[in-house]
Design a protein around this motif. Structure first.
Motif, short mmCIF file in Angstrom:
data_model
loop_
_atom_site.label_atom_id
_atom_site.label_comp_id
_atom_site.label_asym_id
_atom_site.label_seq_id
_atom_site.Cartn_x
_atom_site.Cartn_y
_atom_site.Cartn_z
N UNK A 143 42.55 44.25 27.37
CA UNK A 143 43.12 44.23 26.19
C UNK A 143 43.35 42.94 25.45
N UNK A 144 43.11 41.92 25.61
CA UNK A 144 43.19 40.72 25.50
C UNK A 144 41.86 39.64 25.18
N UNK A 145 41.55 39.53 24.05
CA UNK A 145 40.19 38.87 23.93
C UNK A 145 40.08 37.37 24.49
N UNK A 146 41.33 36.62 24.36
CA UNK A 146 41.43 35.26 24.70
C UNK A 146 41.53 34.96 26.27
N UNK A 147 41.19 35.90 26.99
CA UNK A 147 41.65 35.66 28.47
C UNK A 147 40.58 36.37 29.43
N UNK A 148 40.12 35.51 30.55
CA UNK A 148 39.10 36.28 31.51
C UNK A 148 40.13 37.15 32.43
N UNK A 149 39.26 37.95 32.79
CA UNK A 149 39.83 39.08 33.72
C UNK A 149 39.02 39.09 35.06
N UNK A 150 39.86 39.07 36.02
CA UNK A 150 39.27 38.95 37.61
C UNK A 150 39.47 40.16 38.37
N UNK A 151 38.49 40.61 39.22
CA UNK A 151 38.82 41.99 40.02
C UNK A 151 38.35 41.54 41.45
N UNK A 152 39.12 42.10 42.36
CA UNK A 152 38.66 41.74 43.83
C UNK A 152 38.20 43.29 44.12
N UNK A 153 36.58 43.40 44.55
CA UNK A 153 36.37 44.70 44.89
C UNK A 153 36.08 44.93 46.28
N UNK A 154 36.51 46.10 46.92
CA UNK A 154 36.13 46.21 48.55
C UNK A 154 34.67 46.06 48.48
N UNK A 155 34.36 46.42 50.01
CA UNK A 155 32.94 46.64 50.00
C UNK A 155 31.93 47.92 49.42
N UNK A 156 32.85 48.77 49.12
CA UNK A 156 32.51 50.04 48.59
C UNK A 156 32.48 50.11 46.92
N UNK A 157 32.84 48.89 46.42
CA UNK A 157 32.97 48.77 45.07
C UNK A 157 34.56 49.05 44.38
N UNK A 158 35.28 49.42 45.15
CA UNK A 158 36.62 49.94 44.73
C UNK A 158 37.66 48.73 44.23
#
Length: 183
Positions: A143-158
């Motif tokens: 929801x914030x344009x001024x910040x990057x977002x990081x995700x850790x996915x498991x081997x199945x993409x979850x």
């Protein structure tokens, strides 16, 4: 006055955690992106089989903050291990997202990055042009344009964990902890 400020802060903090928790456990949304050589990647399908770290930036302000993540992520997860460092076999992609009127800027940004970027980072850089609102709806913490977002996915993409904002050692360690747990 202090009570109302504390209450406002707690409400904001709880809302942030609630937003993140809605994303956690879901499959990362289908996203078509291209690398600097115009090869197409389909996320999460093309990263399945390994843990993956996906960073997203969807405007100039958030894209300008991605570099603060690059060195720590590179040193921890991409570079060959040295000394007592643990070696990780993970996918890492920094995705620059373009939508609406900014789509016209994608090729300019891509050419500039290709000419200025260190060769070792090029395979980890992707560009996406799609429907930002659909990603914001699925990844409801965006929801914030001024910040990057990081995700850790498991081997199945979850999605196992998500964070946003400034890179901190604690966030890098949290990313590593999810990978370490699964290995």
């Amino acid at each position: 006055m202090k009570t109302s400020l504390l209450l406002a802060y707690l409400t904001f903090t709880l809302n942030v955690f609630a937003q993140e928790s809605n994303t956690i456990g879901s499959i990362f949304p289908d996203m078509e992106a291209e690398d600097l050589s115009d090869n197409t990647y389909m996320l999460p399908d093309d990263v399945k089989g390994k843990y993956s770290i996906i960073g997203l930036a969807y405007n100039k302000k958030s894209a300008d903050k991605i570099p603060e993540w690059i060195v720590p992520v590179y040193q921890k997860f991409i570079a060959e291990p040295q000394g007592l460092q643990i070696g990780y076999d993970v996918n890492v992609h920094f995705v620059y997202m373009f939508s609406g009127m900014t789509i016209a800027l994608k090729d300019v940004a891509k050419a500039k990055m290709a000419s200025e970027m260190d060769e070792v980072l090029k395979p980890h850089t992707l560009f996406e042009t799609g429907n930002l609102k659909s990603y914001q709806k699925i990844l409801d913490m965006m929801d914030r344009k001024d910040t990057p977002y990081f995700f850790i996915l498991d081997p199945e993409g979850k999605i196992l964990w998500a964070t946003r904002g400034t890179c901190k050692e604690s966030k890098i360690n949290k990313l590593a902890s999810y990978i370490d747990e699964g290995m």
